[in-house]
Design an enzyme around this catalytic site. Sequence first.
Site, PDB file in Angstrom:
ATOM      1  N   ASP A  79       0.780 -49.216   1.832  1.00  0.00           N
ATOM      2  CA  ASP A  79       1.112 -49.657   0.478  1.00  0.00           C
ATOM      3  C   ASP A  79      -0.167 -50.555   0.058  1.00  0.00           C
ATOM      4  O   ASP A  79      -0.007 -51.513  -0.298  1.00  0.00           O
ATOM      5  CB  ASP A  79       2.404 -50.039   0.194  1.00  0.00           C
ATOM      6  N   HIS A 101       1.007 -59.781   8.784  1.00  0.00           N
ATOM      7  CA  HIS A 101       1.901 -58.962   8.777  1.00  0.00           C
ATOM      8  C   HIS A 101       1.353 -57.549   9.331  1.00  0.00           C
ATOM      9  O   HIS A 101       1.558 -57.063  10.503  1.00  0.00           O
ATOM     10  CB  HIS A 101       2.779 -58.551   7.604  1.00  0.00           C
TER      11      HIS A 101
HETATM   12  C1  BDR Z   1       5.274 -56.544   4.279  1.00  0.00           C
HETATM   13  O1  BDR Z   1       5.289 -56.687   2.807  1.00  0.00           O
HETATM   14  C2  BDR Z   1       4.031 -56.156   1.990  1.00  0.00           C
HETATM   15  O2  BDR Z   1       3.788 -57.063   0.981  1.00  0.00           O
HETATM   16  C3  BDR Z   1       2.978 -56.465   3.046  1.00  0.00           C
HETATM   17  O3  BDR Z   1       2.067 -55.456   2.773  1.00  0.00           O
HETATM   18  C4  BDR Z   1       3.654 -56.246   4.526  1.00  0.00           C
HETATM   19  O4  BDR Z   1       3.543 -54.708   4.747  1.00  0.00           O
HETATM   20  C5  BDR Z   1       5.240 -57.847   4.654  1.00  0.00           C
HETATM   21  O5  BDR Z   1       6.832 -58.199   4.228  1.00  0.00           O
HETATM   22 CA    CA Z   2       2.073 -53.319   3.682  1.00  0.00          CA
END
Ligand code: BDR
Ligand code: CA
Length: 336
Positions: free
Chosen positions: A14, A245
Amino acid sequence: MTTPTSRPFYLDCDTGIDDALALAYLLASPQADVRGIGTVSGNVSAAVGARNTLDLLQLAGHAHIPVAVGAHDPQGGTFRGGAPHVHGANGIGEVSLSTAAVELAPETAAEMLVRLAHEHPGTLRVLAIGPLTNIAEALRLEPELPRLVEEITIMGGAALAPGNITAVAEANIANDPEAAADVFAAGWSITLVPLDVTMANVLEESHRQELLAAGHPVPQALGEMLGYYFRFYEGIFGRACSAMHDPLAAALAVGGVQAAVAPAVRVAVDTTDGPGRGQTVCDLRGLYLDYPEQAGARCRVVLALDGDFAPRLVEVLLSLSEGTTAALASAVTSPA
Ligand code: BDR
Ligand code: CA
């Protein structure tokens, strides 16, 4: 990039600042041969995520990798507009990239995943770094998917750590708990990369400066994007830095870093409408017993890393420059 030891990958994302880092990490990794990318609404809509992905691929000299738009809405709900306060209104920290003159793939993200699984039976690896809507849809299209896919790595959830959307829920799971429940119940080999480990491994301003100083458009663009991301995380960590992340999930998926603690345990997703909605309920009762085997547990939950990830991430991202040309340097515009 294809080498004798590389594995075919499908990326579901995303895009998203940290998704952009993960994509760049995969492109720079000889262990990964990215065969297709699907987008899903999360940080931005699936359509905007696809635009960002195409533009990043062009910037990196990989415009040949097909990109498919996936689900706009989560199962049984509607997309709620993303996270502009974290990733910017355009999803990539208000950095402007040249628009890639490339068509989207003529299939949905779920269809692309199923097609790739049939083309690479038993060897396809999936990296899912957004809400799991497309993956759940692919499971409905092809119930044999868990046997066709070698491994799925998921950035999401919180095992013992607090959530980042509610007290217990992490964003990727919280954005589509029903899809996540289906994915975790499918009986395939999962590596889960939760907030427990992604919040504990931080990229510092000195690392961002290394990217900005690279003299190459891809790490430069990522460094610019991280400026936006750092401002959000400053409110959490109290200094200019960020969690990592999605790139950490990418690195674990390709074997660029190793887990130090990753028990295989049962994981369920709370789909109730109460305060537990979106929680990944990980059965970590073996914590004090060195995690004895749990019958039917095929989800490895990464709780700690072996080593320091930030320098490794920077090293890999800087190596990306070998695959692109300096002529692309004019293709990125910094935010005002
Ligand atoms: C996840 O949520 C999204 O905002 C980031 O891209 C990551 O995949 C972290 O909680
Ligand atoms: Ca993400």
